[in-house]
Design an enzyme around this catalytic site. Structure first.
Site, PDB file in Angstrom:
ATOM      1  N   GLU A 184      -3.353  -0.142   8.212  1.00  0.00           N
ATOM      2  CA  GLU A 184      -2.162   0.205   8.991  1.00  0.00           C
ATOM      3  C   GLU A 184      -2.300  -0.381  10.382  1.00  0.00           C
ATOM      4  O   GLU A 184      -3.372  -0.298  10.999  1.00  0.00           O
ATOM      5  CB  GLU A 184      -1.982   1.728   9.153  1.00  0.00           C
ATOM      6  CG  GLU A 184      -1.534   2.448   7.916  1.00  0.00           C
ATOM      7  CD  GLU A 184      -1.385   3.956   8.125  1.00  0.00           C
ATOM      8  OE1 GLU A 184      -1.122   4.397   9.271  1.00  0.00           O
ATOM      9  OE2 GLU A 184      -1.542   4.688   7.134  1.00  0.00           O
ATOM     10  N   TYR A 196      -4.045   1.639  15.895  1.00  0.00           N
ATOM     11  CA  TYR A 196      -2.803   1.658  16.672  1.00  0.00           C
ATOM     12  C   TYR A 196      -3.014   1.470  18.164  1.00  0.00           C
ATOM     13  O   TYR A 196      -2.208   0.853  18.841  1.00  0.00           O
ATOM     14  CB  TYR A 196      -2.058   2.983  16.444  1.00  0.00           C
ATOM     15  CG  TYR A 196      -1.469   3.082  15.060  1.00  0.00           C
ATOM     16  CD1 TYR A 196      -0.232   2.523  14.773  1.00  0.00           C
ATOM     17  CD2 TYR A 196      -2.168   3.705  14.016  1.00  0.00           C
ATOM     18  CE1 TYR A 196       0.320   2.588  13.498  1.00  0.00           C
ATOM     19  CE2 TYR A 196      -1.624   3.770  12.742  1.00  0.00           C
ATOM     20  CZ  TYR A 196      -0.385   3.215  12.489  1.00  0.00           C
ATOM     21  OH  TYR A 196       0.142   3.259  11.232  1.00  0.00           O
ATOM     22  N   HIS A 244      -2.689  10.945   0.804  1.00  0.00           N
ATOM     23  CA  HIS A 244      -2.121  10.718   2.126  1.00  0.00           C
ATOM     24  C   HIS A 244      -1.425  12.018   2.534  1.00  0.00           C
ATOM     25  O   HIS A 244      -0.217  12.058   2.780  1.00  0.00           O
ATOM     26  CB  HIS A 244      -1.165   9.515   2.108  1.00  0.00           C
ATOM     27  CG  HIS A 244      -0.907   8.891   3.452  1.00  0.00           C
ATOM     28  ND1 HIS A 244      -1.077   7.538   3.691  1.00  0.00           N
ATOM     29  CD2 HIS A 244      -0.491   9.423   4.618  1.00  0.00           C
ATOM     30  CE1 HIS A 244      -0.752   7.285   4.964  1.00  0.00           C
ATOM     31  NE2 HIS A 244      -0.393   8.405   5.539  1.00  0.00           N
ATOM     32  N   ARG A 277       0.864  -1.184   0.000  1.00  0.00           N
ATOM     33  CA  ARG A 277       0.000   0.000   0.000  1.00  0.00           C
ATOM     34  C   ARG A 277       0.899   1.232   0.000  1.00  0.00           C
ATOM     35  O   ARG A 277       1.690   1.417   0.937  1.00  0.00           O
ATOM     36  CB  ARG A 277      -0.892  -0.004   1.241  1.00  0.00           C
ATOM     37  CG  ARG A 277      -1.665   1.287   1.422  1.00  0.00           C
ATOM     38  CD  ARG A 277      -2.603   1.276   2.624  1.00  0.00           C
ATOM     39  NE  ARG A 277      -3.219   2.584   2.726  1.00  0.00           N
ATOM     40  CZ  ARG A 277      -3.117   3.413   3.768  1.00  0.00           C
ATOM     41  NH1 ARG A 277      -2.446   3.053   4.851  1.00  0.00           N
ATOM     42  NH2 ARG A 277      -3.689   4.585   3.738  1.00  0.00           N
ATOM     43  N   GLU A 330      -7.226   8.565   6.445  1.00  0.00           N
ATOM     44  CA  GLU A 330      -7.478   9.220   7.730  1.00  0.00           C
ATOM     45  C   GLU A 330      -7.977  10.658   7.615  1.00  0.00           C
ATOM     46  O   GLU A 330      -7.307  11.610   8.061  1.00  0.00           O
ATOM     47  CB  GLU A 330      -6.218   9.181   8.599  1.00  0.00           C
ATOM     48  CG  GLU A 330      -5.696   7.778   8.854  1.00  0.00           C
ATOM     49  CD  GLU A 330      -4.585   7.723   9.907  1.00  0.00           C
ATOM     50  OE1 GLU A 330      -4.048   8.788  10.264  1.00  0.00           O
ATOM     51  OE2 GLU A 330      -4.277   6.631  10.383  1.00  0.00           O
ATOM     52  N   ASN A 352      -7.171   1.866  10.059  1.00  0.00           N
ATOM     53  CA  ASN A 352      -5.855   2.051  10.671  1.00  0.00           C
ATOM     54  C   ASN A 352      -6.047   1.981  12.169  1.00  0.00           C
ATOM     55  O   ASN A 352      -6.776   2.788  12.751  1.00  0.00           O
ATOM     56  CB  ASN A 352      -5.240   3.406  10.291  1.00  0.00           C
ATOM     57  CG  ASN A 352      -4.856   3.463   8.819  1.00  0.00           C
ATOM     58  OD1 ASN A 352      -4.941   2.468   8.091  1.00  0.00           O
ATOM     59  ND2 ASN A 352      -4.419   4.630   8.375  1.00  0.00           N
TER      60      ASN A 352
HETATM   61  C1  FCB Z   1      -1.039   7.192  10.741  1.00  0.00           C
HETATM   62  C2  FCB Z   1      -0.632   7.701   9.374  1.00  0.00           C
HETATM   63  C3  FCB Z   1       0.690   7.191   8.886  1.00  0.00           C
HETATM   64  C4  FCB Z   1       1.697   7.057  10.003  1.00  0.00           C
HETATM   65  C5  FCB Z   1       1.116   6.348  11.195  1.00  0.00           C
HETATM   66  C6  FCB Z   1       2.080   6.155  12.352  1.00  0.00           C
HETATM   67  O1  FCB Z   1      -1.874   8.137  11.339  1.00  0.00           O
HETATM   68  O2  FCB Z   1      -1.591   7.343   8.428  1.00  0.00           O
HETATM   69  O3  FCB Z   1       1.129   8.029   7.865  1.00  0.00           O
HETATM   70  O4  FCB Z   1       2.202   8.292  10.317  1.00  0.00           O
HETATM   71  O5  FCB Z   1      -0.009   7.018  11.658  1.00  0.00           O
END
Ligand code: FCB
Length: 448
Positions: free
Chosen positions: A353, A295, A122, A78, A167, A293
């Site tokens: 992500e 985290y 992006h 990607r 995002e 995405n």
């Molecule tokens: C996300 C972004 C990516 C990267 C990660 C850690 O928010 O999409 O570009 O910076 O965080």
């Protein structure tokens, strides 16, 4: 040894990057200036004054980078397209050399047996469009659809997976409310208007993409964060619901239900943007997949003095944190995927992500041992597997990131890569996590 968790036979194992974070070559071959070029060159905006001028020099090293992906056994890549490489002024004339670069990249990927997943935006808006109001200007939504059309016309015969935006919450809120990202503004009403135009541009781009890329799958990627109340007090439950409205539902509801959430409309009465009668129908045009995405989670409490739009504050419970100060919370991924399946009936999902920053070092043997990143990836893949077993149509997983890169306002201080990059020499060193992930991809499974 516990039995390996096997993924569906067609599960996609990928890695992700974005144009500004890796390409460099910021002024080459006719590329126009982007808002991130302007922002990173403005003193005080990025840690240590770092810029993406060179980054990972991927623009010149993509052949080597694709070969490295192939050697690891990665199945999909990607990446994003820099709009100002393709249209230096953001609309109007096309820069053929910019399109040629992505054309060569796609061919290199296909020759290596790696499936391209293309993100169209992006975050590197042409500065020329920012000079005309940026995403606050409704015309930019139309120009984005034109740009999408140009790219799809060139690559659509070979690229079959398209992501309009990465995002939009971050673009709107971190760029226009918090001001920590380009264009660095702090204006609540503008931020909400920007969010609306981003969503609108997504809807407008779907048709031109599909018309040029027969049989393709098109979607959008959201950063989604499961919210947990800091206590079972009513005020904290409400605070968590407001933060959920802010980050998650403000984007999920228009895209997948064709309306903005009522509670947030009431809360934001003063700042809600102008919405034309057809807008929500355009925004909610069917997508083939939603990109997620993920985290971390957030733990939220009511706070009168907190964020003035929401009166919330974040709490940091004890636990394990990455160097971004993000809590490691793999169960949140499972809960998020289940919610998307149950409440929004998404047709298909990709984790576009997921990953972690840690302070990696090259040891005396020239090796990068990153057991924490391996543990992070494994624990999240275990939760992804659990969600699939419980019926979630999850089709693939992309690790963020293929290699260490420019982490926005943090500059080069945050290493997310499966591949270590020495930014002085551009040497790439595969981390232990890179080998581990490649093996998982080859085996189509992970040890629990
Ligand atoms: C996300 C972004 C990516 C990267 C990660 C850690 O928010 O999409 O570009 O910076 O965080």
């Amino acid at each position: 040894m516990a039995q390996r968790l096997q993924f569906p036979h067609d599960f996609v194992w990928g890695v992700a990057t974005s144009s500004y974070q890796i390409e460099g070559a910021w002024q080459e071959d006719g590329k126009g200036e982007s808002i991130w070029d302007r922002f990173s060159h403005t003193p005080g905006k990025v840690l240590n004054g770092d810029t993406g001028d060179v980054a990972c020099d991927h623009y010149h090293r993509y052949v080597e980078d694709v070969a490295l992906m192939r050697s690891l056994g990665i199945g999909a890549y990607r990446f994003s397209i820099a709009w100002p490489r393709v249209q230096p002024q953001g609309h109007g004339p096309v820069n053929p050399a910019g399109l040629d670069f992505y054309d060569r990249l796609v061919d290199a990927l296909l020759a290596a047996g790696i499936r391209p997943f293309v993100t169209l935006y992006h975050w590197d808006l042409p500065q020329a469009l920012q000079d005309r109001g940026g995403w606050g200007n409704r015309d930019v939504a139309r120009w984005f659809a034109d740009y999408a059309h140009i790219v799809a016309r060139r690559l659509g015969d070979r690229v079959k997976h398209w992501i309009t935006h990465n995002e939009p919450w971050v673009v709107a809120m971190v760029g226009h409310l918090i001001g920590e990202h380009a264009p660095g503004l702090q204006d609540p009403a503008l931020a909400v208007r920007v969010a609306h135009h981003l969503l609108l541009s997504h809807g407008l781009a779907l048709e031109p993409i599909r018309s040029e890329s027969a049989g393709c799958q098109a979607g959008i990627t959201l950063n989604l964060i499961p919210m947990y109340p800091a206590s079972d007090k009513g005020a904290d439950l409400d605070a968590a619901a407001r933060n959920d409205g802010f980050v998650n539902r403000w984007f999920l509801d228009p895209l997948l239900r064709g309306r903005y959430p009522e509670d947030m409309l009431a809360l934001w009465e003063q700042i809600v943007p102008e919405v034309d009668p057809d807008d929500l129908a355009v925004i909610s045009r069917p997508i083939d997949f939603l990109g997620v995405n993920y985290y971390t989670r957030q733990v939220v409490k009511h706070d009168q003095e907190g964020n003035p739009l929401l009166q919330v504050a974040l709490v940091h419970p004890p636990g394990e944190y990455t160097t971004m100060n993000w809590e490691v919370y793999p169960e949140g991924l499972y809960e998020l995927l289940m919610r998307l399946h149950r409440e929004y009936a998404v047709p298909a999902l990709y984790i576009t992500e997921n990953g972690a920053a840690y302070p990696d070092v090259v040891d005396a043997e020239g090796r990068v041992r990153d057991p924490k990143r391996v543990a992070y990836l494994r624990s999240h893949l275990v939760q992804a597997h659990r969600a699939i077993a419980d019926g979630v149509p999850l089709r693939g997983y992309f690790a963020w990131s293929f290699m260490d890169n420019f982490e926005w306002a943090h500059g080069y201080s945050q290493r997310f890569g499966l591949v270590y990059v020495d930014f002085a020499t551009q040497e790439r060193i595969v981390k232990d996590s890179g080998r581990w992930f490649g093996e998982a991809a080859q085996e189509n499974g992970v040890e629990p």
